[in-house]
Design a protein around this motif. Sequence first.
Motif, PDB file in Angstrom:
ATOM      1  N   LYS A 280       0.752  -1.275   0.024  1.00  0.00           N
ATOM      2  CA  LYS A 280      -0.123   0.047  -0.067  1.00  0.00           C
ATOM      3  C   LYS A 280       0.869   1.265   0.083  1.00  0.00           C
ATOM      4  O   LYS A 280       0.597   2.238  -0.661  1.00  0.00           O
ATOM      5  N   ILE A 281       2.070   1.268   0.718  1.00  0.00           N
ATOM      6  CA  ILE A 281       2.805   2.311   0.912  1.00  0.00           C
ATOM      7  C   ILE A 281       3.625   2.629  -0.488  1.00  0.00           C
ATOM      8  O   ILE A 281       3.371   3.896  -1.076  1.00  0.00           O
ATOM      9  N   GLN A 282       4.179   1.680  -1.304  1.00  0.00           N
ATOM     10  CA  GLN A 282       4.703   1.888  -2.297  1.00  0.00           C
ATOM     11  C   GLN A 282       3.902   2.267  -3.407  1.00  0.00           C
ATOM     12  O   GLN A 282       4.221   3.252  -4.109  1.00  0.00           O
ATOM     13  N   LEU A 283       2.474   1.567  -3.545  1.00  0.00           N
ATOM     14  CA  LEU A 283       1.656   2.167  -4.557  1.00  0.00           C
ATOM     15  C   LEU A 283       1.518   3.663  -4.205  1.00  0.00           C
ATOM     16  O   LEU A 283       1.227   4.298  -5.173  1.00  0.00           O
ATOM     17  N   ALA A 284       0.880   3.833  -2.971  1.00  0.00           N
ATOM     18  CA  ALA A 284       0.272   5.338  -2.660  1.00  0.00           C
ATOM     19  C   ALA A 284       1.799   6.179  -2.964  1.00  0.00           C
ATOM     20  O   ALA A 284       1.178   7.389  -3.547  1.00  0.00           O
ATOM     21  N   LEU A 285       3.059   6.049  -2.509  1.00  0.00           N
ATOM     22  CA  LEU A 285       4.036   6.986  -2.928  1.00  0.00           C
ATOM     23  C   LEU A 285       4.235   6.957  -4.312  1.00  0.00           C
ATOM     24  O   LEU A 285       4.483   8.196  -4.848  1.00  0.00           O
ATOM     25  N   PHE A 286       4.187   6.113  -5.249  1.00  0.00           N
ATOM     26  CA  PHE A 286       4.180   6.099  -6.680  1.00  0.00           C
ATOM     27  C   PHE A 286       3.051   7.266  -7.177  1.00  0.00           C
ATOM     28  O   PHE A 286       3.587   8.025  -8.070  1.00  0.00           O
ATOM     29  N   TYR A 287       1.926   7.146  -6.664  1.00  0.00           N
ATOM     30  CA  TYR A 287       0.742   7.928  -7.165  1.00  0.00           C
ATOM     31  C   TYR A 287       1.059   9.326  -6.613  1.00  0.00           C
ATOM     32  O   TYR A 287       0.782  10.248  -7.418  1.00  0.00           O
ATOM     33  N   ILE A 288       1.528   9.411  -5.507  1.00  0.00           N
ATOM     34  CA  ILE A 288       1.565  10.758  -4.744  1.00  0.00           C
ATOM     35  C   ILE A 288       2.672  11.759  -5.528  1.00  0.00           C
ATOM     36  O   ILE A 288       2.539  12.790  -5.885  1.00  0.00           O
TER      37      ILE A 288
END
Length: 368
Positions: A280-288
Amino acid sequence: MLSFIFYVFIVIVVIQLAYYLFVFGKFAFSKAQKISPKRIPISVIVCAKNEGENVARFIPLLAEQDYPDYEIILIDDASSDNTLDIFEEFEKQYATVRLVKVANNEAFWGNKKYALTLGIKAAKKDYLLFTDADCYPASKDWITAMSAQFTMHKTVVLGYGAYEKIAHSFLNKIIRFETMLTAIQYFSWAKAGHPYMGIGRNLAYKKEEFYNVKGFINHMKIRSGDDDLFINQVATSKNTTLSYAPESFTYSQPKTTFKDWFTQKRRHVSTANFYKSFDKIQLALFYISQLFFIILAIILLAFQYQWIIILSLVGFRYAFTWITLGFSAGKLKEKDVMLWFPIIEIVLIFTQLNVFIANIFSKPVYWK
């Protein structure tokens, strides 16, 4: 204030560089995949609910696969159209076809995972290959290409499920780019030793993986996620591999209206809330990082703050993303979408933002 935004922007570019070159580059710059047939027994599993038109077209293509030892498990999930009738005719017509009929169950009504569980239990082979009722294989060697990646230790195979091309449709290019980018992400993280998802349109695993975690029991109440949530649970660096030779692809018909595609996106995105924390963190960081790259660049250029450096960083960022995505697009036979890359990326970023907001205020629709 502008100086602070400037330094945040530099950090964002560095984060994007790390993703595109050092993570996504693991797939983009990998060698073309060779197929060494294994010829292991395979059960192809297709679950359908009210898919009469699609199964009439696509199941015969599965029955024509050039493979010596396989069966096709057709699961009718209490369809109200003619799906069951068509399946019964296929069972009479093809020796490889076996039918599983799922009656409505009050406890699991409309839950695809329940229907799939019955199909998996009915499968006679130890290796399972999944696709959807609205999908068809790219070649007669689909089973060969997917099963070729199994080894004694690699018991989960992630494949690519593409969408058909529609000429002169910008929405189609958006859908195919988003599908390609998703595949690049889960392929790359798998190559980096951290697999986190797969897609039910093209996915294979050994039956023991299913039984080792008691099937979908840990997320049975979540209506979606028979593919990505299951893989998020069972996939590891030791047991997971990829299949990305063109012969291994599946294709399906894409949505033709933005509304339908947006609804589909809402359903897909909602399951990510149940991934492992790191994922969840890596996906969120990529999108942000994608979102703030666009926003901060616009702010800094609007105020002409260090505009030469900003333009250089923007150009540098688009150069390395275009290269990485271009090599990946070549592997996945999606090169034409790269011509529209900058525009499509912006559309996707803000579509994703709208999806997140919509999912906060209402629940997406799941299995039929």
